[in-house]
Scaffold this active site. Structure first.
Site, PDB file in Angstrom:
ATOM      1  N   GLY A 208       0.816  -1.196   0.000  1.00 51.91           N
ATOM      2  CA  GLY A 208       0.000   0.000   0.000  1.00 51.91           C
ATOM      3  C   GLY A 208       0.855   1.254   0.000  1.00 51.91           C
ATOM      4  O   GLY A 208       2.048   1.223  -0.302  1.00 51.91           O
ATOM      5  N   ILE A 209       0.235   2.361   0.354  1.00 48.43           N
ATOM      6  CA  ILE A 209       0.946   3.626   0.426  1.00 48.43           C
ATOM      7  C   ILE A 209       1.350   3.896   1.869  1.00 48.43           C
ATOM      8  O   ILE A 209       0.734   3.386   2.805  1.00 48.43           O
ATOM      9  CB  ILE A 209       0.058   4.782  -0.097  1.00 48.43           C
ATOM     10  N   GLY A 210       2.410   4.660   2.050  1.00 53.22           N
ATOM     11  CA  GLY A 210       2.789   5.055   3.395  1.00 53.22           C
ATOM     12  C   GLY A 210       4.210   4.675   3.755  1.00 53.22           C
ATOM     13  O   GLY A 210       4.946   4.073   2.972  1.00 53.22           O
ATOM     14  N   GLU A 231      -2.786  -3.471  -5.792  1.00 52.47           N
ATOM     15  CA  GLU A 231      -3.909  -2.595  -6.122  1.00 52.47           C
ATOM     16  C   GLU A 231      -3.436  -1.167  -6.320  1.00 52.47           C
ATOM     17  O   GLU A 231      -4.065  -0.391  -7.020  1.00 52.47           O
ATOM     18  CB  GLU A 231      -4.987  -2.637  -5.046  1.00 52.47           C
ATOM     19  N   GLY A 329      -8.639  -3.308  -0.289  1.00 56.36           N
ATOM     20  CA  GLY A 329      -8.242  -4.571  -0.888  1.00 56.36           C
ATOM     21  C   GLY A 329      -7.504  -5.503   0.047  1.00 56.36           C
ATOM     22  O   GLY A 329      -6.920  -6.494  -0.409  1.00 56.36           O
TER      23      GLY A 329
END
Length: 423
Positions: A208-210, A231, A329
């Site tokens: 994911g992001i971060g 995703e 997701g």
């Protein structure tokens, strides 16, 4: 017939009681959004649908509740800043299933409001960084209105739409919304280093992001033959790609390609994806399909959480009963990685909140949503190590989770373990 016009004229297509889709992520069409909000006094009962967006979402303010009802599949920071109705208007659903709401007519969209690249020689425009659920909205909405942005990157995959399909559009020339890369703390770096130790050469990654995903990526530069099927991704993937660690050699689905459904990050990231055939942005009903994910060997998914109880229940969408973000997701990839040959589904989180509250708990807060169940969970990672819960009894899980909790929380957790389970 297509017509180039003003933003104000474009949004005249929106009528009271319409269902309106707003393009996702950094592709949210700011000029059209502003024009729609300016029409608020003459509109009522308009339902908007979206996942996380960046930028202006003033239509969600309480002063516009008679004009707009905001229905979110995932709440972003911009929404949390302006709306107090996020919990009531949140739609719990896996990201992979949202497109089916549109394709199957469960949610019938009157208008899709999107941002596109200029048409190429064949008249094809691109959805740019955000294909996700947006392509399904474009394919099913009765009317499509767009801002066509000269600075919108052109992407490959499911991102194409012919200019003839657009009811009305306005022309803009402005930078895509950029999200600066945050700094990585010592705790986040420690989590990233721990996770990197169980990522194998030849693995396919979902991140994911971060800060934690970026922390993991910075420790993978000496790995070989990594692939990306995710995703979404951000700048950290570009850095790792340039190091030579990513080539997608062993992927079974789209070998050699970086596969995602959307991207969020810096202007450099948007330059990387622009006209780059190595990057495919696809409908998230495909990218997040468990059957597709599991076909990639050593599928390694890394996702975050708000808190985890010591039996393995993962809360990732709420703080108690207050919806914070969404299901997204996470379960799509937790399950897909679990079923992949050699796959590793990982939940990563700091052991403590910024206020010193343990994120590993004996029981989730009252009203908390369980996004990943204890039956699905495998690995939980903190700065104190990695707990492998797969195939473990409750007794063994509790012991593993206390081991990776913050030292200051372990005594209380041990006391709770005795009271709850006589462990």
């Amino acid at each position: 017939m297509n017509r180039a016009t003003t933003a104000a004229q474009c949004v005249e297509s929106i009528k009271s009681d319409n269902c309106v889709f707003i393009h996702s992520g950094v592709s949210a069409p700011q000029k059209l959004i502003k024009a729609m909000v300016e029409r608020a006094p003459e509109l009522s009962g308009v339902k908007t649908y979206q996942i996380h967006t960046e930028g202006d979402c003033s239509y969600a303010k309480s002063e516009y509740t008679k004009s707009f009802t905001v229905n979110n599949f995932f709440n972003g920071a911009n929404m949390r800043a302006v709306s107090n109705q996020l919990s009531a208007n949140y739609i719990p659903i896996f990201l992979s299933e949202i497109p089916h709401l549109f394709y199957n007519g469960i949610i019938k969209l009157d208008v899709a409001m999107v941002q596109l690249s200029p048409p190429d020689a064949h008249g094809m425009c691109s959805l740019g960084p955000s294909v996700d659920i947006s392509i399904s909205a474009v394919r099913t909405a009765k009317i499509i209105i767009a801002q066509i942005n000269k600075q919108m990157p052109r992407t490959f995959g499911d991102s194409q739409i012919h200019i003839s399909k657009i009811h009305a559009y306005t022309l803009v020339d402005e930078p895509i919304h950029a999200v600066a890369r945050g700094s990585i703390s010592e705790i986040e770096a420690a989590i990233g280093k721990n996770i990197a130790t169980i990522v194998e050469d030849g693995a396919t990654l979902q991140l994911g992001i971060g800060a934690i995903p970026n922390a993991v990526l910075q420790y993978l530069t000496n790995h070989k033959d990594l692939g990306i099927h995710t995703e979404m991704f951000s700048d950290g993937v570009v850095d790792l790609y340039k190091s030579g660690a990513i080539n997608g050699r062993f992927k079974k689905k789209h070998p050699g390609k970086i596969v995602s459904s959307f991207v969020i990050g810096s202007a450099e990231l948007y330059r990387f994806i622009d006209d780059n055939p190595e990057v495919l942005l696809l409908d998230c009903s495909y990218t997040n399909d468990t059957h597709v994910i599991r076909q990639n060997p050593k599928m390694t998914s890394i996702n975050g959480a708000v808190e985890v109880d010591f039996t393995g229940q993962v809360c990732a969408d709420s703080i108690g009963s207050k919806i914070y973000s969404g299901v997204g997701g996470q379960m799509d990839f937790i399950r897909g990685a679990s079923l992949s040959k050699g796959g590793k589904p990982i939940i990563a989180l700091p052991s403590m909140t910024a206020k010193g509250v343990s994120k590993i708990v004996s029981q989730l807060k009252l009203g908390s949503g369980v996004v990943t169940t204890r039956a699905h969970v495998h690995y939980i990672a903190t700065e104190y190590g990695i707990a492998d819960l797969y195939g473990k009894t409750i007794r063994e899980r509790v012991q593993e989770m206390i081991r990776i909790a913050h030292p200051s929380a372990r005594e209380n957790l041990a006391r709770d373990a005795f009271e709850l389970f006589r462990i």
